[in-house]
Scaffold this motif. Structure first.
Motif, PDB file in Angstrom:
ATOM      1  N   ALA A   1      -0.334   7.951   4.138  1.00 27.89           N
ATOM      2  CA  ALA A   1      -1.649   8.546   3.869  1.00 27.89           C
ATOM      3  C   ALA A   1      -1.841   8.794   2.371  1.00 27.89           C
ATOM      4  CB  ALA A   1      -1.826   9.835   4.654  1.00 27.89           C
ATOM      5  N   ASN A   2      -0.803   9.293   1.720  1.00 29.86           N
ATOM      6  CA  ASN A   2      -0.895   9.535   0.273  1.00 29.86           C
ATOM      7  C   ASN A   2      -1.013   8.232  -0.507  1.00 29.86           C
ATOM      8  OD1 ASN A   2      -0.718  12.299   0.693  1.00 29.86           O
ATOM      9  ND2 ASN A   2       1.500  12.307   0.506  1.00 29.86           N
ATOM     10  N   ALA A   3      -0.236   7.227  -0.106  1.00 32.10           N
ATOM     11  CA  ALA A   3      -0.295   5.924  -0.781  1.00 32.10           C
ATOM     12  C   ALA A   3      -1.657   5.269  -0.569  1.00 32.10           C
ATOM     13  CB  ALA A   3       0.829   5.019  -0.282  1.00 32.10           C
ATOM     14  N   PHE A   4      -2.191   5.386   0.637  1.00 27.66           N
ATOM     15  CA  PHE A   4      -3.513   4.861   0.953  1.00 27.66           C
ATOM     16  C   PHE A   4      -4.572   5.514   0.063  1.00 27.66           C
ATOM     17  CE2 PHE A   4      -7.507   5.096   3.362  1.00 27.66           C
ATOM     18  CZ  PHE A   4      -7.723   3.765   3.666  1.00 27.66           C
ATOM     19  N   ALA A   5      -4.499   6.838  -0.086  1.00 29.17           N
ATOM     20  CA  ALA A   5      -5.461   7.567  -0.925  1.00 29.17           C
ATOM     21  C   ALA A   5      -5.366   7.120  -2.385  1.00 29.17           C
ATOM     22  CB  ALA A   5      -5.231   9.073  -0.798  1.00 29.17           C
ATOM     23  N   ARG A   6      -4.160   6.900  -2.869  1.00 34.31           N
ATOM     24  CA  ARG A   6      -4.004   6.420  -4.255  1.00 34.31           C
ATOM     25  C   ARG A   6      -4.644   5.043  -4.421  1.00 34.31           C
ATOM     26  NH1 ARG A   6       1.013   8.881  -3.508  1.00 34.31           N
ATOM     27  NH2 ARG A   6       2.021   6.914  -3.003  1.00 34.31           N
ATOM     28  N   ALA A   7      -4.367   4.144  -3.499  1.00 34.41           N
ATOM     29  CA  ALA A   7      -4.920   2.787  -3.589  1.00 34.41           C
ATOM     30  C   ALA A   7      -6.442   2.808  -3.517  1.00 34.41           C
ATOM     31  CB  ALA A   7      -4.339   1.903  -2.480  1.00 34.41           C
ATOM     32  N   ARG A   8      -6.992   3.600  -2.606  1.00 29.69           N
ATOM     33  CA  ARG A   8      -8.451   3.654  -2.463  1.00 29.69           C
ATOM     34  C   ARG A   8      -9.099   4.296  -3.683  1.00 29.69           C
ATOM     35  NH1 ARG A   8      -6.693   0.644  -0.054  1.00 29.69           N
ATOM     36  NH2 ARG A   8      -8.084  -0.465  -1.447  1.00 29.69           N
TER      37      ARG A   8
ATOM     38  N   LEU B   1      -0.623  -0.931  -5.306  1.00 27.56           N
ATOM     39  CA  LEU B   1      -0.711   0.296  -4.520  1.00 27.56           C
ATOM     40  C   LEU B   1      -0.961  -0.014  -3.043  1.00 27.56           C
ATOM     41  CD1 LEU B   1      -2.757   2.487  -7.015  1.00 27.56           C
ATOM     42  CD2 LEU B   1      -0.343   2.780  -6.391  1.00 27.56           C
ATOM     43  N   ASP B   2      -1.771  -1.026  -2.769  1.00 29.95           N
ATOM     44  CA  ASP B   2      -1.978  -1.442  -1.381  1.00 29.95           C
ATOM     45  C   ASP B   2      -0.676  -1.926  -0.761  1.00 29.95           C
ATOM     46  OD1 ASP B   2      -4.655  -0.847  -0.808  1.00 29.95           O
ATOM     47  OD2 ASP B   2      -5.383  -2.773  -1.571  1.00 29.95           O
ATOM     48  N   GLU B   3       0.073  -2.738  -1.484  1.00 31.50           N
ATOM     49  CA  GLU B   3       1.364  -3.223  -0.979  1.00 31.50           C
ATOM     50  C   GLU B   3       2.301  -2.067  -0.674  1.00 31.50           C
ATOM     51  OE1 GLU B   3       2.634  -6.229  -0.171  1.00 31.50           O
ATOM     52  OE2 GLU B   3       0.708  -7.216  -0.564  1.00 31.50           O
ATOM     53  N   SER B   4       2.338  -1.103  -1.562  1.00 30.11           N
ATOM     54  CA  SER B   4       3.179   0.073  -1.358  1.00 30.11           C
ATOM     55  C   SER B   4       2.747   0.840  -0.113  1.00 30.11           C
ATOM     56  CB  SER B   4       3.109   0.974  -2.597  1.00 30.11           C
ATOM     57  OG  SER B   4       3.813   2.166  -2.388  1.00 30.11           O
ATOM     58  N   ALA B   5       1.439   0.984   0.060  1.00 34.90           N
ATOM     59  CA  ALA B   5       0.926   1.691   1.233  1.00 34.90           C
ATOM     60  C   ALA B   5       1.293   0.950   2.512  1.00 34.90           C
ATOM     61  CB  ALA B   5      -0.585   1.859   1.128  1.00 34.90           C
ATOM     62  N   TRP B   6       1.149  -0.351   2.515  1.00 36.64           N
ATOM     63  CA  TRP B   6       1.475  -1.133   3.712  1.00 36.64           C
ATOM     64  C   TRP B   6       2.966  -1.044   4.033  1.00 36.64           C
ATOM     65  CZ3 TRP B   6      -1.678  -5.498   1.185  1.00 36.64           C
ATOM     66  CH2 TRP B   6      -3.040  -5.296   1.414  1.00 36.64           C
ATOM     67  N   ASP B   7       3.798  -1.068   2.992  1.00 34.11           N
ATOM     68  CA  ASP B   7       5.235  -0.922   3.208  1.00 34.11           C
ATOM     69  C   ASP B   7       5.553   0.432   3.848  1.00 34.11           C
ATOM     70  OD1 ASP B   7       5.648  -3.437   2.133  1.00 34.11           O
ATOM     71  OD2 ASP B   7       6.367  -2.696   0.188  1.00 34.11           O
ATOM     72  N   LEU B   8       4.907   1.483   3.348  1.00 30.31           N
ATOM     73  CA  LEU B   8       5.123   2.815   3.915  1.00 30.31           C
ATOM     74  C   LEU B   8       4.583   2.910   5.339  1.00 30.31           C
ATOM     75  CD1 LEU B   8       4.378   5.028   0.813  1.00 30.31           C
ATOM     76  CD2 LEU B   8       6.511   4.987   2.116  1.00 30.31           C
TER      77      LEU B   8
ATOM     78  N   ARG C   1     -10.421  -4.925 -16.161  1.00 32.45           N
ATOM     79  CA  ARG C   1     -10.682  -5.028 -14.713  1.00 32.45           C
ATOM     80  C   ARG C   1      -9.557  -5.769 -14.000  1.00 32.45           C
ATOM     81  NH1 ARG C   1     -15.106  -4.244 -11.619  1.00 32.45           N
ATOM     82  NH2 ARG C   1     -14.835  -6.235 -10.593  1.00 32.45           N
ATOM     83  N   ASP C   2      -9.079  -6.849 -14.611  1.00 35.18           N
ATOM     84  CA  ASP C   2      -7.987  -7.619 -14.000  1.00 35.18           C
ATOM     85  C   ASP C   2      -6.718  -6.784 -13.874  1.00 35.18           C
ATOM     86  OD1 ASP C   2      -9.684  -9.799 -13.846  1.00 35.18           O
ATOM     87  OD2 ASP C   2      -8.789 -10.857 -15.553  1.00 35.18           O
ATOM     88  N   GLN C   3      -6.405  -6.020 -14.915  1.00 38.91           N
ATOM     89  CA  GLN C   3      -5.213  -5.174 -14.860  1.00 38.91           C
ATOM     90  C   GLN C   3      -5.354  -4.075 -13.820  1.00 38.91           C
ATOM     91  OE1 GLN C   3      -4.759  -3.931 -18.939  1.00 38.91           O
ATOM     92  NE2 GLN C   3      -3.496  -5.719 -19.446  1.00 38.91           N
ATOM     93  N   LEU C   4      -6.553  -3.528 -13.715  1.00 40.58           N
ATOM     94  CA  LEU C   4      -6.768  -2.489 -12.715  1.00 40.58           C
ATOM     95  C   LEU C   4      -6.678  -3.085 -11.305  1.00 40.58           C
ATOM     96  CD1 LEU C   4      -7.271   0.543 -12.524  1.00 40.58           C
ATOM     97  CD2 LEU C   4      -9.706   0.038 -12.333  1.00 40.58           C
ATOM     98  N   TRP C   5      -7.189  -4.299 -11.133  1.00 39.73           N
ATOM     99  CA  TRP C   5      -7.082  -4.953  -9.831  1.00 39.73           C
ATOM    100  C   TRP C   5      -5.621  -5.183  -9.449  1.00 39.73           C
ATOM    101  CZ3 TRP C   5      -9.665  -5.030  -5.691  1.00 39.73           C
ATOM    102  CH2 TRP C   5      -9.354  -5.937  -4.672  1.00 39.73           C
ATOM    103  N   GLU C   6      -4.799  -5.546 -10.424  1.00 36.49           N
ATOM    104  CA  GLU C   6      -3.363  -5.696 -10.168  1.00 36.49           C
ATOM    105  C   GLU C   6      -2.771  -4.381  -9.660  1.00 36.49           C
ATOM    106  OE1 GLU C   6      -1.463  -7.071 -13.733  1.00 36.49           O
ATOM    107  OE2 GLU C   6      -2.516  -8.997 -13.699  1.00 36.49           O
ATOM    108  N   LEU C   7      -3.184  -3.272 -10.262  1.00 35.20           N
ATOM    109  CA  LEU C   7      -2.697  -1.967  -9.819  1.00 35.20           C
ATOM    110  C   LEU C   7      -3.153  -1.683  -8.388  1.00 35.20           C
ATOM    111  CD1 LEU C   7      -1.246   0.708 -10.276  1.00 35.20           C
ATOM    112  CD2 LEU C   7      -3.320   1.543 -11.440  1.00 35.20           C
ATOM    113  N   VAL C   8      -4.409  -1.987  -8.075  1.00 38.64           N
ATOM    114  CA  VAL C   8      -4.904  -1.799  -6.710  1.00 38.64           C
ATOM    115  C   VAL C   8      -4.033  -2.578  -5.730  1.00 38.64           C
ATOM    116  CG1 VAL C   8      -6.816  -2.266  -5.103  1.00 38.64           C
ATOM    117  CG2 VAL C   8      -7.297  -1.342  -7.384  1.00 38.64           C
ATOM    118  N   GLN C   9      -3.739  -3.824  -6.067  1.00 40.15           N
ATOM    119  CA  GLN C   9      -2.933  -4.662  -5.183  1.00 40.15           C
ATOM    120  C   GLN C   9      -1.525  -4.086  -5.007  1.00 40.15           C
ATOM    121  OE1 GLN C   9      -4.198  -7.442  -3.484  1.00 40.15           O
ATOM    122  NE2 GLN C   9      -6.036  -6.456  -4.251  1.00 40.15           N
TER     123      GLN C   9
END
Length: 161
Positions: free
Chosen positions: A109-116, A88-95, A78-86
């Motif tokens: 939009a694509n980055a947002f969908a991946r993070a969600r 992906l969110d950072e990447s989406a915000w940068d985009l 779960r912790d590792q997956l949460w790191e991935l979520v974070q």
């Protein structure tokens, strides 16, 4: 009204904010009536469906999906997956910042969908699975896909098995 913490019960019994209620109150009502055994099946199925809609080649995702399938989810997974979520969110915000004002850009939009989608899986691997985690999973899936009708269909398919 202030938010109140809930118990680990699988039923929503206190007044609180449920994000899914803002877009699909019917699903909130339906999910709130289910037994724990049905909750896990729903969150697993809808998270898998959301992940099929995006491309993510990260080994943490593979590990988390395998752990969910085997029913052996650890805090580490779960912790590792949460790191991935974070990440992906950072990447989406940068985009989002980079594409500001560019109506033709679809990277955010694509980055947002991946993070969600990954966040939906994070909720799906919650231990213990509760009504609240399933509702959050469903909210993330609808945010990722933008398709409430398909989400409702996916939930119905699980319930009619």
């Amino acid at each position: 009204m202030p938010l109140t913490p809930r118990s680990r019960s699988t039923k929503i019994t206190e007044v609180s904010f449920v994000r899914l209620d803002t877009v699909a109150p019917d699903l909130v009502e339906e999910i709130s009536q289910l037994e724990a055994s049905q909750l896990g099946a729903i969150s697993s199925a809808v998270a898998a469906w959301a992940l099929e809609q995006v491309e993510i080649g990260d080994p943490r995702l593979v590990v988390a999906r395998s752990a969910l399938k085997a029913g052996r989810v650890s805090d580490r997974v779960r912790d590792q997956l949460w790191e991935l979520v974070q990440e992906l969110d950072e990447s989406a915000w940068d985009l989002q910042d980079a594409e500001a004002g560019d109506e033709s850009a679809h990277g955010y939009a694509n980055a947002f969908a991946r993070a969600r989608s990954v966040n939906a899986l994070w909720y799906a691997i919650a231990v213990p699975i509760t009504t609240e985690t399933v509702l959050d999973c469903l909210y993330e899936v609808q945010a990722a896909t933008g398709d409430l009708d398909a989400l409702r269909t996916a939930v119905s398919r699980v319930l009619t098995r």
